[in-house]
Scaffold this active site. Sequence first.
Site, PDB file in Angstrom:
ATOM      1  N   GLY A  47       0.551  -1.096   0.044  1.00  0.00           N
ATOM      2  CA  GLY A  47       0.035   0.132  -0.001  1.00  0.00           C
ATOM      3  C   GLY A  47       0.796   1.327   0.032  1.00  0.00           C
ATOM      4  N   HIS A 145      -7.930  -1.389   3.787  1.00  0.00           N
ATOM      5  CA  HIS A 145      -8.339  -1.917   5.008  1.00  0.00           C
ATOM      6  C   HIS A 145      -9.659  -2.595   5.166  1.00  0.00           C
ATOM      7  CE1 HIS A 145      -5.039   0.745   5.713  1.00  0.00           C
ATOM      8  NE2 HIS A 145      -5.549   1.797   6.476  1.00  0.00           N
TER       9      HIS A 145
HETATM   10 MG    MG Z   1      -2.714   3.991   6.287  1.00  0.00          MG
END
Ligand code: MG
Length: 214
Positions: A47, A145
């Site tokens: 990420g 997430h």
């Molecule tokens: Mg973050």
Amino acid sequence: MLDLTVMPEQRRRAAAAARGWMPEEQGLALYDAAREQADRGLVLEIGSYCGKSAVYLASGAAETGGVVVAIDHHRGSSEHQPGEYTHDPDLFDPVTGGIDTLPGFRATIAEAGLEDHVVPVVGPSATVATWWRSPLAMLLIDGSHHLQDAVADFNGWAHWVMPGGLLAIHDIYPAPRERWQEGPHHIYRLALSGDFSPYRAVDTLRILRRAEHA
Ligand code: MG
């Protein structure tokens, strides 16, 4: 021994100027951890977005000649898409109708003078995990997430952290109230129930160390 090493100013400025959600205090904790670990092996992040956390990690790794592998499909998470609450119109990609964070990522790494220390891998983390074969001295999980995506990243990657290595997880809230807070919190609990122990906490960043006998 008193450690007077600090992150070089040019890199600190490049990180601060980069788009993203890694506050400087947490970024400097990543820098410290990467600097401590990088002579033992690879540092890897999942990420990258526009490279903010990669600059902190790679600044630390660079001090011992280390390398950061930065995995991202560079199409953004669901909340980054047009119409969503963290969409940045500058990142809009007319080809796909979504976003493209790769040009911004490359600009950030170049601005920081870290192109020799960051190797971007452009693709979904789950796909990269199918062929990855190298132990990691440090891993940062800060991808999607959503619960199932965070669990997939934990299951696909945490086992590559070498004994005594570090696992950092971003966006840990003590009592998740929003759905996007569930994934990081869940995998943090998974790590603690396995062979990882708390090492350092800075706001919503948690760094854990894998047991030496793991
Ligand atoms: Mg973050």
